[in-house]
Design an enzyme around this catalytic site. Structure first.
Site, PDB file in Angstrom:
ATOM      1  N   LYS A 162      40.539  50.177  47.185  1.00  0.00           N
ATOM      2  CA  LYS A 162      39.911  49.393  48.259  1.00  0.00           C
ATOM      3  C   LYS A 162      40.952  49.047  49.329  1.00  0.00           C
ATOM      4  CE  LYS A 162      39.425  44.735  47.878  1.00  0.00           C
ATOM      5  NZ  LYS A 162      39.904  43.986  49.043  1.00  0.00           N
ATOM      6  N   ASN A 163      42.137  48.611  48.876  1.00  0.00           N
ATOM      7  CA  ASN A 163      43.134  48.099  49.838  1.00  0.00           C
ATOM      8  C   ASN A 163      43.891  49.208  50.549  1.00  0.00           C
ATOM      9  OD1 ASN A 163      42.217  45.623  49.225  1.00  0.00           O
ATOM     10  ND2 ASN A 163      43.979  45.014  47.977  1.00  0.00           N
TER      11      ASN A 163
ATOM     12  N   CYS B 198      39.244  32.102  53.793  1.00  0.00           N
ATOM     13  CA  CYS B 198      38.396  32.672  52.738  1.00  0.00           C
ATOM     14  C   CYS B 198      38.668  31.874  51.469  1.00  0.00           C
ATOM     15  CB  CYS B 198      38.713  34.151  52.542  1.00  0.00           C
ATOM     16  SG  CYS B 198      40.234  34.404  51.645  1.00  0.00           S
TER      17      CYS B 198
ATOM     18  N   ARG C  45      43.614  32.325  56.114  1.00  0.00           N
ATOM     19  CA  ARG C  45      44.164  33.683  56.234  1.00  0.00           C
ATOM     20  C   ARG C  45      44.734  33.824  57.652  1.00  0.00           C
ATOM     21  NH1 ARG C  45      42.083  36.875  51.979  1.00  0.00           N
ATOM     22  NH2 ARG C  45      43.577  38.502  52.477  1.00  0.00           N
TER      23      ARG C  45
ATOM     24  N   ASP D   9      47.208  40.032  43.208  1.00  0.00           N
ATOM     25  CA  ASP D   9      45.826  40.403  42.864  1.00  0.00           C
ATOM     26  C   ASP D   9      45.632  40.544  41.360  1.00  0.00           C
ATOM     27  OD1 ASP D   9      45.370  42.554  45.761  1.00  0.00           O
ATOM     28  OD2 ASP D   9      45.358  40.383  45.509  1.00  0.00           O
TER      29      ASP D   9
ATOM     30  N   ARG E 292      32.561  43.497  46.161  1.00  0.00           N
ATOM     31  CA  ARG E 292      33.442  43.827  47.293  1.00  0.00           C
ATOM     32  C   ARG E 292      34.526  44.808  46.863  1.00  0.00           C
ATOM     33  NH1 ARG E 292      36.623  39.311  49.063  1.00  0.00           N
ATOM     34  NH2 ARG E 292      37.647  41.061  50.088  1.00  0.00           N
TER      35      ARG E 292
HETATM   36  C1  EPZ Z   1      46.333  42.171  51.401  1.00  0.00           C
HETATM   37  O1  EPZ Z   1      45.862  41.007  52.080  1.00  0.00           O
HETATM   38  C2  EPZ Z   1      45.254  42.528  50.399  1.00  0.00           C
HETATM   39  N1  EPZ Z   1      44.001  42.830  51.104  1.00  0.00           N
HETATM   40  C3  EPZ Z   1      45.050  41.369  49.427  1.00  0.00           C
HETATM   41  O2  EPZ Z   1      44.101  41.797  48.454  1.00  0.00           O
HETATM   42  C4  EPZ Z   1      46.371  41.087  48.725  1.00  0.00           C
HETATM   43  O3  EPZ Z   1      46.208  39.970  47.879  1.00  0.00           O
HETATM   44  C5  EPZ Z   1      47.458  40.793  49.771  1.00  0.00           C
HETATM   45  O4  EPZ Z   1      47.550  41.905  50.695  1.00  0.00           O
HETATM   46  C6  EPZ Z   1      48.833  40.596  49.143  1.00  0.00           C
HETATM   47  O5  EPZ Z   1      49.185  41.712  48.421  1.00  0.00           O
HETATM   48  C7  EPZ Z   1      43.843  44.060  51.656  1.00  0.00           C
HETATM   49  O6  EPZ Z   1      44.726  44.894  51.605  1.00  0.00           O
HETATM   50  C8  EPZ Z   1      42.527  44.327  52.303  1.00  0.00           C
HETATM   51  P1  EPZ Z   1      49.288  39.442  53.436  1.00  0.00           P
HETATM   52  P2  EPZ Z   1      46.640  40.490  53.403  1.00  0.00           P
HETATM   53  O7  EPZ Z   1      49.168  39.580  54.909  1.00  0.00           O
HETATM   54  O8  EPZ Z   1      47.086  41.639  54.203  1.00  0.00           O
HETATM   55  C9  EPZ Z   1      50.318  35.000  54.795  1.00  0.00           C
HETATM   56  C10 EPZ Z   1      42.217  41.635  47.119  1.00  0.00           C
HETATM   57  O9  EPZ Z   1      42.008  40.887  46.170  1.00  0.00           O
HETATM   58  N2  EPZ Z   1      50.228  35.508  56.173  1.00  0.00           N
HETATM   59  O10 EPZ Z   1      50.356  40.200  52.715  1.00  0.00           O
HETATM   60  O11 EPZ Z   1      45.799  39.460  54.060  1.00  0.00           O
HETATM   61  C11 EPZ Z   1      48.952  34.979  54.117  1.00  0.00           C
HETATM   62  O12 EPZ Z   1      48.263  33.791  54.425  1.00  0.00           O
HETATM   63  C12 EPZ Z   1      42.839  41.112  48.392  1.00  0.00           C
HETATM   64  O13 EPZ Z   1      42.011  42.882  47.114  1.00  0.00           O
HETATM   65  C13 EPZ Z   1      50.591  34.661  57.224  1.00  0.00           C
HETATM   66  O14 EPZ Z   1      50.963  33.513  57.016  1.00  0.00           O
HETATM   67  O15 EPZ Z   1      47.901  39.787  52.722  1.00  0.00           O
HETATM   68  C14 EPZ Z   1      49.326  35.054  52.650  1.00  0.00           C
HETATM   69  O16 EPZ Z   1      49.643  33.752  52.190  1.00  0.00           O
HETATM   70  C15 EPZ Z   1      42.963  39.606  48.353  1.00  0.00           C
HETATM   71  N3  EPZ Z   1      50.502  35.131  58.497  1.00  0.00           N
HETATM   72  C16 EPZ Z   1      50.594  35.914  52.651  1.00  0.00           C
HETATM   73  O17 EPZ Z   1      51.091  35.895  53.997  1.00  0.00           O
HETATM   74  C17 EPZ Z   1      50.092  36.415  58.788  1.00  0.00           C
HETATM   75  O18 EPZ Z   1      50.049  36.782  59.986  1.00  0.00           O
HETATM   76  C18 EPZ Z   1      50.347  37.361  52.243  1.00  0.00           C
HETATM   77  O19 EPZ Z   1      49.378  37.864  53.116  1.00  0.00           O
HETATM   78  C19 EPZ Z   1      49.723  37.253  57.709  1.00  0.00           C
HETATM   79  C20 EPZ Z   1      49.820  36.780  56.410  1.00  0.00           C
END
Ligand code: EPZ
Length: 418
Positions: free
Chosen positions: A24-25, A118, A123, A306, A398
């Site tokens: 998915k990711n 979410c 996010r 995850d 999802r």
């Molecule tokens: C991706 O989310 C995945 N989703 C998530 O999987 C996964 O948990 C996450 O990466 C971490 O591995 C998809 O790939 C679609 P991040 P993403 O940006 O990109 C903070 C699932 O269960 N952050 O690495 O949103 C954020 O709030 C989903 O399949 C900022 O502060 O993750 C979080 O605390 C859930 N500012 C941390 O960084 C930003 O601009 C990691 O977020 C971006 C992120």
């Protein structure tokens, strides 16, 4: 889909083999990448997930044609005819923000909406927006609306945190931008590598994906191609955790063992025998499991956030105690409440959670709070005594393709009742 629920009769060890779904990711950023490509794009091993359908609806809204049949997503991009993604579409799926980079790159101006918080907490997308501004984007935010314009050019970028989404958005913005882009402290998740491999197959020039420094040389255009999506390492971890928790033995086919070493190491600490060979992982569990002392979620190649809920479920009846530390998301323990209602002994304190193993879990009615939290309750139900009913399946749908079919093929007693 009408409200449905999964009815699970626990206590049956899972046995057999399964071929894991496409990731998915990975497929979600690949669908965003289709905005950049001319002509036909075919994604093989595309999982039939509600998030995938949501992303294909956005692509259709932007002017592409999409069709998913038997795991094969066919996309025809004859040009982007719309540069606004409505708020409802943006809110259907948090990761739709990765349409920003490609849409701006392709059209020079676009309007999107903040994806909003979410179940896992806020996010934020500050890192996405800061990087795009450094590449020349003018971004005006008001009332949750993003109005973006500008001709993107390469830049030297430093991420304060190796954000997966920000790394993907920047790569998608950079492949058709003028000049060179270097991303320092880039996310190293395997899905980043898959995105780069797809883009390079379309004519892009991306190197270093999977390391902490990614380099992109802008090119003039990308031609669609046929690409096989990588296997879903978190779905693989889910079924391995279910096998571990039920004392079963399961072989996951067509996966990448190298992407899951942090997780398979924990299964070994819990007393499971785990063999990896080429594209297969074989796990043999014997009950009672032993608690791993400590699980701390980290960016790849650390333990994936995850998989935290999945391993918490597997620890509920393990001998001893496990200390979890969730360092990636603010509130990712929402599955703990229902695990406790099933009889688990879990103590929460901010980003820490301690699970003391108990003798038994009792089936009851539980509600999925988010995608991986729902999977955790499914795992607990499989290892509990009696019947567990899991509702709010929209979270599970999802990210998991036909989970009840996969689990039934492994001997689980599970039905989806609509
Ligand atoms: C991706 O989310 C995945 N989703 C998530 O999987 C996964 O948990 C996450 O990466 C971490 O591995 C998809 O790939 C679609 P991040 P993403 O940006 O990109 C903070 C699932 O269960 N952050 O690495 O949103 C954020 O709030 C989903 O399949 C900022 O502060 O993750 C979080 O605390 C859930 N500012 C941390 O960084 C930003 O601009 C990691 O977020 C971006 C992120």
């Amino acid at each position: 889909m009408a409200e449905s629920k999964l009815v699970i009769e626990g206590g049956h060890p899972l046995r057999g083999e399964l071929t894991v779904q496409g990731a998915k990711n990975s497929v979600l950023p690949l669908l965003s990448a289709a905005v950049l490509c001319d002509g036909d794009i075919v994604l093989e091993r595309c999982p039939a997930l509600s998030d995938v359908y949501a992303a294909s609806r956005i692509l259709t809204h932007l002017g592409c044609r999409c069709r998913l049949t038997q795991g094969r997503m066919e996309i025809r991009n004859t040009g982007i005819t719309c540069t606004e993604i409505p708020e409802t579409m943006m809110h259907e799926m948090r990761s739709s923000i990765t349409f920003l980079g490609p849409l701006l790159s392709r059209s020079g101006s676009c309007t999107l909406y903040l994806p909003g918080g979410c179940e896992l907490g806020p996010r934020p997308i500050d890192m996405h927006l800061h990087a795009l501004r450094q590449m020349g984007a003018e971004i005006h935010e008001s009332h949750g609306m993003l109005q973006v314009q500008g001709r993107l050019r390469g830049a030297e970028l430093h991420l304060p945190f190796p954000s997966v989404g920000a790394t993907e958005n920047i790569i998608l913005a950079a492949v058709l931008a003028r000049g060179q882009t270097r991303i320092h402290n880039a996310a190293r998740e395997p899905e980043i590598r898959d995105l780069a491999d797809f883009l390079n197959a379309c004519g892009a020039r991306v190197s270093g994906a999977g390391t902490d420094t990614v380099f992109v040389q802008g090119v003039d255009r990308l031609q669609g191609c046929t690409y096989r999506v990588m296997p879903d390492r978190i779905a693989a971890a889910t079924y391995l955790a279910a096998a571990a928790a039920t004392g079963g033995s399961v072989c996951v086919q067509d996966c990448c063992p190298g992407d899951l070493t942090a997780v398979t190491e924990v299964f070994r600490q819990m007393g499971c025998r785990v063999y990896s060979h080429e594209n297969r992982i074989y796990l043999q569990s014997s009950l009672p499991l032993h608690a791993a002392p400590y699980i701390r979620t980290m960016p790849h190649p650390g333990f994936p956030t995850d998989a935290q809920a999945l391993l918490m479920a597997a620890h509920c009846k393990a001998r001893g105690s496990c200390m979890f530390e969730e360092t990636i998301f603010d509130s990712r323990y929402r599955h703990a409440d229902d695990l406790i209602r099933m009889g688990a002994d879990i103590r929460l304190s901010g980003r820490a959670a301690v699970v003391h193993g108990v003798q038994r879990l009792s089936g009851t009615t539980v509600h999925a709070t988010d995608l991986r939290g729902g999977a955790a309750l499914l795992i607990a139900g499989l290892s509990a005594e009696g019947i567990t009913e899991l509702t709010e399946l929209s979270h599970l749908d999802r990210g998991y393709e036909n989970p009840e079919h996969v689990l039934r093929s492994l001997g689980a007693k599970i039905e989806r009742i609509t």
